[in-house]
Design a protein around this motif. Structure first.
Motif, PDB file in Angstrom:
ATOM      1  N   LEU A  42      38.731  46.872  41.822  1.00  0.00           N
ATOM      2  CA  LEU A  42      38.353  46.871  40.407  1.00  0.00           C
ATOM      3  C   LEU A  42      37.229  45.872  40.168  1.00  0.00           C
ATOM      4  O   LEU A  42      37.132  44.831  40.814  1.00  0.00           O
ATOM      5  N   ARG A  43      36.382  46.184  39.198  1.00  0.00           N
ATOM      6  CA  ARG A  43      35.185  45.393  38.938  1.00  0.00           C
ATOM      7  C   ARG A  43      35.459  44.319  37.893  1.00  0.00           C
ATOM      8  O   ARG A  43      35.665  44.627  36.730  1.00  0.00           O
ATOM      9  N   ASP A  44      35.501  43.055  38.342  1.00  0.00           N
ATOM     10  CA  ASP A  44      35.662  41.902  37.457  1.00  0.00           C
ATOM     11  C   ASP A  44      36.658  42.205  36.345  1.00  0.00           C
ATOM     12  O   ASP A  44      36.329  42.162  35.161  1.00  0.00           O
ATOM     13  N   PRO A  45      37.899  42.522  36.687  1.00  0.00           N
ATOM     14  CA  PRO A  45      38.822  43.071  35.683  1.00  0.00           C
ATOM     15  C   PRO A  45      39.147  42.113  34.546  1.00  0.00           C
ATOM     16  O   PRO A  45      39.406  40.930  34.765  1.00  0.00           O
ATOM     17  N   HIS A  46      39.113  42.671  33.355  1.00  0.00           N
ATOM     18  CA  HIS A  46      39.565  41.994  32.134  1.00  0.00           C
ATOM     19  C   HIS A  46      41.074  42.169  32.082  1.00  0.00           C
ATOM     20  O   HIS A  46      41.586  43.290  32.074  1.00  0.00           O
ATOM     21  N   LEU A  47      41.819  41.065  32.052  1.00  0.00           N
ATOM     22  CA  LEU A  47      43.273  41.110  32.153  1.00  0.00           C
ATOM     23  C   LEU A  47      43.920  40.874  30.794  1.00  0.00           C
ATOM     24  O   LEU A  47      43.570  39.932  30.085  1.00  0.00           O
ATOM     25  N   THR A  53      58.098  37.885  28.140  1.00  0.00           N
ATOM     26  CA  THR A  53      58.126  37.112  29.385  1.00  0.00           C
ATOM     27  C   THR A  53      57.954  37.999  30.600  1.00  0.00           C
ATOM     28  O   THR A  53      57.205  37.675  31.528  1.00  0.00           O
ATOM     29  N   ARG A  54      58.636  39.146  30.636  1.00  0.00           N
ATOM     30  CA  ARG A  54      58.540  40.019  31.807  1.00  0.00           C
ATOM     31  C   ARG A  54      57.135  40.586  31.984  1.00  0.00           C
ATOM     32  O   ARG A  54      56.699  40.847  33.107  1.00  0.00           O
ATOM     33  N   GLN A  55      56.412  40.782  30.882  1.00  0.00           N
ATOM     34  CA  GLN A  55      55.035  41.265  30.964  1.00  0.00           C
ATOM     35  C   GLN A  55      54.100  40.157  31.445  1.00  0.00           C
ATOM     36  O   GLN A  55      53.266  40.369  32.330  1.00  0.00           O
ATOM     37  N   ARG A  56      54.247  38.963  30.871  1.00  0.00           N
ATOM     38  CA  ARG A  56      53.374  37.848  31.250  1.00  0.00           C
ATOM     39  C   ARG A  56      53.605  37.429  32.700  1.00  0.00           C
ATOM     40  O   ARG A  56      52.652  37.129  33.430  1.00  0.00           O
ATOM     41  N   ASP A  57      54.866  37.415  33.132  1.00  0.00           N
ATOM     42  CA  ASP A  57      55.154  37.013  34.507  1.00  0.00           C
ATOM     43  C   ASP A  57      54.665  38.068  35.503  1.00  0.00           C
ATOM     44  O   ASP A  57      54.178  37.723  36.596  1.00  0.00           O
ATOM     45  N   PHE A  68      42.758  37.923  41.417  1.00  0.00           N
ATOM     46  CA  PHE A  68      41.992  37.945  40.174  1.00  0.00           C
ATOM     47  C   PHE A  68      41.906  36.522  39.606  1.00  0.00           C
ATOM     48  O   PHE A  68      42.927  35.838  39.496  1.00  0.00           O
ATOM     49  N   LYS A  69      40.730  36.108  39.222  1.00  0.00           N
ATOM     50  CA  LYS A  69      40.533  34.727  38.782  1.00  0.00           C
ATOM     51  C   LYS A  69      40.463  34.565  37.263  1.00  0.00           C
ATOM     52  O   LYS A  69      40.600  33.462  36.751  1.00  0.00           O
ATOM     53  N   GLY A  70      40.224  35.631  36.550  1.00  0.00           N
ATOM     54  CA  GLY A  70      40.040  35.512  35.106  1.00  0.00           C
ATOM     55  C   GLY A  70      41.330  35.207  34.378  1.00  0.00           C
ATOM     56  O   GLY A  70      42.436  35.382  34.918  1.00  0.00           O
ATOM     57  N   PRO A  71      41.249  34.754  33.124  1.00  0.00           N
ATOM     58  CA  PRO A  71      42.447  34.480  32.328  1.00  0.00           C
ATOM     59  C   PRO A  71      43.155  35.769  31.936  1.00  0.00           C
ATOM     60  O   PRO A  71      42.545  36.839  31.895  1.00  0.00           O
ATOM     61  N   VAL A  72      44.440  35.645  31.659  1.00  0.00           N
ATOM     62  CA  VAL A  72      45.217  36.782  31.156  1.00  0.00           C
ATOM     63  C   VAL A  72      45.309  36.632  29.644  1.00  0.00           C
ATOM     64  O   VAL A  72      45.967  35.725  29.138  1.00  0.00           O
ATOM     65  N   HIS A  73      44.648  37.510  28.921  1.00  0.00           N
ATOM     66  CA  HIS A  73      44.689  37.489  27.461  1.00  0.00           C
ATOM     67  C   HIS A  73      45.999  38.114  26.987  1.00  0.00           C
ATOM     68  O   HIS A  73      46.476  39.083  27.574  1.00  0.00           O
ATOM     69  N   GLN A  74      46.573  37.573  25.930  1.00  0.00           N
ATOM     70  CA  GLN A  74      47.839  38.086  25.410  1.00  0.00           C
ATOM     71  C   GLN A  74      47.624  38.831  24.097  1.00  0.00           C
ATOM     72  O   GLN A  74      46.851  38.394  23.246  1.00  0.00           O
ATOM     73  N   ASP A  75      48.324  39.939  23.962  1.00  0.00           N
ATOM     74  CA  ASP A  75      48.218  40.777  22.760  1.00  0.00           C
ATOM     75  C   ASP A  75      49.598  41.379  22.498  1.00  0.00           C
ATOM     76  O   ASP A  75      50.082  42.214  23.275  1.00  0.00           O
ATOM     77  N   ALA A  76      50.232  40.966  21.418  1.00  0.00           N
ATOM     78  CA  ALA A  76      51.600  41.405  21.115  1.00  0.00           C
ATOM     79  C   ALA A  76      51.696  42.895  20.817  1.00  0.00           C
ATOM     80  O   ALA A  76      52.805  43.458  20.808  1.00  0.00           O
ATOM     81  N   ARG A  77      50.579  43.543  20.578  1.00  0.00           N
ATOM     82  CA  ARG A  77      50.621  44.994  20.343  1.00  0.00           C
ATOM     83  C   ARG A  77      51.024  45.757  21.600  1.00  0.00           C
ATOM     84  O   ARG A  77      51.394  46.942  21.506  1.00  0.00           O
ATOM     85  N   TRP A  78      50.990  45.111  22.759  1.00  0.00           N
ATOM     86  CA  TRP A  78      51.440  45.740  23.999  1.00  0.00           C
ATOM     87  C   TRP A  78      52.909  45.451  24.284  1.00  0.00           C
ATOM     88  O   TRP A  78      53.419  45.820  25.343  1.00  0.00           O
ATOM     89  N   ASN A  79      53.607  44.802  23.358  1.00  0.00           N
ATOM     90  CA  ASN A  79      55.030  44.507  23.547  1.00  0.00           C
ATOM     91  C   ASN A  79      55.893  45.764  23.418  1.00  0.00           C
ATOM     92  O   ASN A  79      55.586  46.660  22.617  1.00  0.00           O
ATOM     93  N   ARG A 145      32.607  46.547  34.061  1.00  0.00           N
ATOM     94  CA  ARG A 145      33.905  45.881  34.164  1.00  0.00           C
ATOM     95  C   ARG A 145      35.023  46.896  33.965  1.00  0.00           C
ATOM     96  O   ARG A 145      34.877  47.886  33.253  1.00  0.00           O
ATOM     97  N   ASP A 146      36.137  46.596  34.582  1.00  0.00           N
ATOM     98  CA  ASP A 146      37.352  47.376  34.387  1.00  0.00           C
ATOM     99  C   ASP A 146      38.383  46.493  33.690  1.00  0.00           C
ATOM    100  O   ASP A 146      38.125  45.318  33.412  1.00  0.00           O
ATOM    101  N   ALA A 147      39.546  47.057  33.388  1.00  0.00           N
ATOM    102  CA  ALA A 147      40.598  46.305  32.705  1.00  0.00           C
ATOM    103  C   ALA A 147      41.946  46.614  33.328  1.00  0.00           C
ATOM    104  O   ALA A 147      42.176  47.717  33.843  1.00  0.00           O
ATOM    105  N   VAL A 148      42.837  45.630  33.276  1.00  0.00           N
ATOM    106  CA  VAL A 148      44.232  45.824  33.669  1.00  0.00           C
ATOM    107  C   VAL A 148      45.097  45.294  32.534  1.00  0.00           C
ATOM    108  O   VAL A 148      44.930  44.153  32.100  1.00  0.00           O
ATOM    109  N   VAL A 149      46.002  46.140  32.052  1.00  0.00           N
ATOM    110  CA  VAL A 149      46.913  45.764  30.966  1.00  0.00           C
ATOM    111  C   VAL A 149      48.340  45.817  31.486  1.00  0.00           C
ATOM    112  O   VAL A 149      48.772  46.838  32.036  1.00  0.00           O
ATOM    113  N   PHE A 150      49.079  44.728  31.317  1.00  0.00           N
ATOM    114  CA  PHE A 150      50.470  44.649  31.766  1.00  0.00           C
ATOM    115  C   PHE A 150      51.367  44.855  30.552  1.00  0.00           C
ATOM    116  O   PHE A 150      51.393  44.049  29.630  1.00  0.00           O
TER     117      PHE A 150
END
Length: 215
Positions: A42-47, A53-57, A68-79, A145-150
């Protein structure tokens, strides 16, 4: 064209006092899906991850395994929705002939058809939150860039159901078969966002088949 990989969290702790904690298997699944994401180049993935907790972990463990070195952004809409609350409100009395999954399917369908809010929101509001979060992702990616959403099974089903214009029954069916730490891939093009693959879990094939779980 940018790719968006939607990753379901690893197995939660169904028998523990706190369901929202990854089980030991769930942590191993998170590492395995991270290795699979690394393999895809993946290309410089936006995380992004939900705030559960289970999603963040899962995001943290997978990102470490993938390098992956970038920060993991949090968004409660994915809860995820609160499945315990849904079962309590909508499920019929349990008997030995009905599994917990059958009861959850029934509860989800009832929630989808109920115009009143459950756990503070309707199904429509829940699904719209996921669609809005997804719609905002391409702007954060730009070119190259690509993205990965947990996230979780209910969000995956809601998003894919919307992209495929499925009825409620189809969304429930998608939710039912979502594999822990599976990957659903979307592609962003000039015509919008399109579902490319759903529920990929070949990284749990062969010798790793023992890691395949749905709940």
């Amino acid at each position: 064209m940018p790719l968006i990989c939607l990753v379901r969290h690893g197995q939660a702790s169904a028998t523990a006092s706190d369901y929202d904690i990854l089980s030991s298997l769930g942590r191993a699944q998170a590492s395995a899906v991270g290795q699979e994401l690394a393999r895809r180049g993946l290309r410089d993935p936006h995380l992004v991850a939900g705030t559960l907790t289970r999603q963040r972990d899962t995001a943290r463990i997978a990102a470490e395994a993938a390098g992956f070195k970038g920060p993991v952004h949090q968004d409660a809409r994915w809860n995820e929705y609160d499945h315990i609350a849904l079962l309590g409100r909508y499920a019929p009395p349990r008997n030995k002939e009905r599994s917990v999954q059958d009861l959850l399917d029934h509860a989800l369908m009832a929630w989808m058809k109920d115009p009143q809010a459950a756990e503070g929101r309707t199904w429509s509001a829940f699904a719209e939150g996921a669609r809005a979060a997804l719609a905002e992702l391409p702007a954060a990616l730009g070119r190259g860039r690509d993205a990965v959403v947990f996230t979780s099974a209910g969000l995956l089903a809601a998003v894919c159901g919307a992209l495929l214009s499925l009825p409620h029954e189809g969304v429930v069916a998608l939710n039912r078969v979502a594999v822990n730490a599976s990957i659903t891939t979307l592609v962003v093009g000039g015509a919008g966002t399109t579902l490319l693959t759903f529920n990929e879990h070949a990284h749990f094939a062969g010798d790793l088949r023992r890691m395949l779980t749905y709940r």
